[in-house]
Write an enzyme that holds these catalytic residues in place. Structure first.
Site, short mmCIF file in Angstrom:
data_model
loop_
_atom_site.label_atom_id
_atom_site.label_comp_id
_atom_site.label_asym_id
_atom_site.label_seq_id
_atom_site.Cartn_x
_atom_site.Cartn_y
_atom_site.Cartn_z
N THR A 173 6.97 -3.07 -6.45
CA THR A 173 6.15 -4.20 -5.47
C THR A 173 7.47 -5.35 -5.51
OG1 THR A 173 6.16 -5.40 -7.61
CG2 THR A 173 4.34 -3.70 -6.73
N ARG B 246 -30.68 14.74 15.51
CA ARG B 246 -28.95 15.59 15.46
C ARG B 246 -28.28 14.63 16.53
NH1 ARG B 246 -29.16 21.57 15.76
NH2 ARG B 246 -26.94 21.92 16.13
N ALA C 233 1.03 -1.15 -0.20
CA ALA C 233 -0.43 0.11 -0.15
C ALA C 233 1.43 1.32 -0.10
CB ALA C 233 -0.82 0.24 0.98
N ALA C 234 2.44 0.65 -0.41
CA ALA C 234 2.94 2.66 -0.94
C ALA C 234 2.99 2.80 -1.94
CB ALA C 234 4.48 1.95 -0.65
N GLY C 235 1.76 2.83 -3.00
CA GLY C 235 2.31 3.45 -3.72
C GLY C 235 1.44 5.20 -3.88
N ASN D 118 -32.16 27.22 23.54
CA ASN D 118 -31.03 26.08 24.11
C ASN D 118 -29.79 27.66 24.36
OD1 ASN D 118 -30.85 25.85 21.34
ND2 ASN D 118 -29.58 23.86 22.26
N ASN E 267 -7.43 2.83 -9.02
CA ASN E 267 -6.41 3.87 -9.24
C ASN E 267 -6.73 4.97 -9.80
OD1 ASN E 267 -3.36 2.48 -9.74
ND2 ASN E 267 -4.91 0.67 -10.91
N ARG F 62 -3.09 9.27 -10.33
CA ARG F 62 -3.91 9.01 -10.91
C ARG F 62 -5.25 9.63 -9.76
NH1 ARG F 62 -3.69 3.46 -13.64
NH2 ARG F 62 -1.99 3.03 -12.34
#
Length: 453
Positions: A80, A333, A11-13, A386, A228, A17
């Protein structure tokens, strides 16, 4: 069959793009970061993930990884093959087998990883790779098989000839591999014509060493697809959301118009719940049995009990006990808590407030920073004021109180049990239990006569 001990998640790319300031692996896909899909698939298949990251994303990625995951840092982006080398150096587990997967393949399933592991054992192979016939208009490496059906080599698309580009089978980039053999072979990888070290070249090294390389060609063309670009991100998300809806439907949930409804991965829905068209269910949302989420509702990090009805409303960080009805066109909320049997009608808003059992707040009202008792009637147009411009203050309303239409309650204030406010009252002082308060500013004028049934 024993499970592999490790999974190297690459996962180091640089993810250029994606054209985003957010690293690709942190982009959400069906409610979960891309990286977590690969990591969770590996864990579900019995592996301890070793995640290879670039230095600039380490802190952000570390925060979203589960306990037990190891991290390896690839300082120089050399491909890779180098990423796998970095992963091997980071851990010395006495494991017999490992997966190698990419951190941007969210559709890769644990079942497919199990199939790769089984195939490697069946074929007596050093490596088993995942492939698919996904056409020729893609950037995946092409698979060349031998006469026995095993893999002879993988040709990276950037280096492929015109004829090789037309090969029907492509490498999806997931592997089951003999870990002891890989430790000895990884040093044989060399930079190719691009200057990078491709992990796919490990196939050539295995074959040259007389090792067998098997391939599982998945019939699901979407399995293991890489992301990508944002176009590919949307395509992967569509696949994942379809899987999520189908899983829920097989578990007994009804979707009136499945394709129009978006459900995140972490959402839980009980059997016999009904989800109408156009709903968005996000985050840690949970919906109980026999509840109906009406058309075009948005539920985010909210809990809905059994037999509830939510009609065309927005819930954010809210909790509904059983038999609660909300909407249409209401907004709950964060911190809104509606107890059993509460009815909240159209164009109401509740924030950081608890409405207790049996209370009715049917329309055009705002209740914020409040504690409302049981069986209270909140008339149309009621507002708890409030905020004084500096601080928030709380409103307390006792059991069985009756708040008349268009009442303004200036917090901090308490309306006692059984008290009544007249229509249009502006209440600036506490109202004692059982008293009627009317006027502007409101004043208590008499005891309320108890009605007999």
């Amino acid at each position: 069959m024993s499970a592999p001990h490790l999974a190297f998640v690459l996962a180091a790319g640089q993810s250029k793009r994606m054209r985003s300031k957010t690293p690709k692996i942190l982009h959400l896909c069906a409610g979960k970061p891309l990286l977590r899909w690969s990591v969770d698939a590996a864990i579900a298949a019995g592996a301890r993930p070793v995640v290879v990251l670039a230095p600039d994303v380490e802190a952000a990625a570390r925060a979203l990884l589960p306990d037990g995951a190891a991290i390896a840092i690839q300082k120089d982006m050399r491909g890779t093959g180098d990423a796998v080398r970095v992963a091997l150096e980071a851990v010395r587990d006495a494991a017999a087998e490992a997966f190698v997967v990419y951190g941007d393949t969210p559709t890769l399933s644990p079942a497919t990883l199990d199939r790769l592991r089984a195939l490697r054992a069946e074929r007596g192979a050093a490596i088993a790779i995942l492939t698919a016939k996904v056409g020729t208009e893609n950037t995946y490496g092409r698979v060349v098989r031998d006469e026995r059906g095993d893999v002879r080599r993988i040709v990276e698309i950037r280096l492929a000839t015109d004829a090789e580009r037309e090969l029907p089978e492509s490498n999806l980039g997931a592997y089951a591999i003999d870990l002891a053999w890989l430790r000895g072979a990884i040093g044989s990888l060399r930079p190719n014509a691009t200057g990078e070290v491709f992990f796919t070249d490990i196939v050539d090294i295995a074959i040259a060493a007389g090792k067998r390389v098997a391939a599982f060609c998945t019939p699901d063309a979407g399995e293991g697809m890489g992301v990508n670009t944002r176009v590919e991100l949307a395509a992967a998300e569509a696949i994942l959301r379809r899987r999520i809806r189908e899983r829920l439907m097989l578990d007994g949930v009804t979707f009136r118009d499945p394709d129009s409804t978006l459900v995140d991965d972490g959402v839980r829905v009980a059997a016999d719940a009904l989800i109408d068209r156009g709903c968005v269910l996000e985050g840690a949302t949970a919906i109980g049995a026999d509840s109906r989420i009406g058309p075009y509702s948005i539920l985010r990090d909210s809990t809905v009990g059994a037999r509830c009805v939510v009609e065309a409303s927005v819930l954010e960080g809210a909790t509904l006990e059983d038999d609660v009805r909300v909407g249409p066109y209401s907004h709950l909320r964060p911190g809104a808590y509606l107890e059993h049997g509460v009815g909240m009608g159209n164009f109401g808003e509740v924030k950081a407030a608890r409405l207790r059992k049996g209370t009715k707040m049917h329309h055009f009202s705002y209740v914020g920073d409040a504690d409302v008792g049981e069986r209270v009637n909140i008339g149309a147009g009621t507002i708890t004021m409030n905020y004084d411009g500096v601080s928030k203050h709380r409103t307390t309303i006792g059991n069985d109180a009756f708040i008349g239409s268009d009442t303004l309650l200036r917090a901090p204030i308490t309306v006692g049990e059984g008290a009544v406010t007249g229509a249009g009252a502006v209440v600036t002082k506490d109202v004692a239990p059982g008293m009627l308060a009317v006027g502007v500013p409101a004043r208590a004028i008499k005891k309320v006569e108890k009605k007999t049934k």
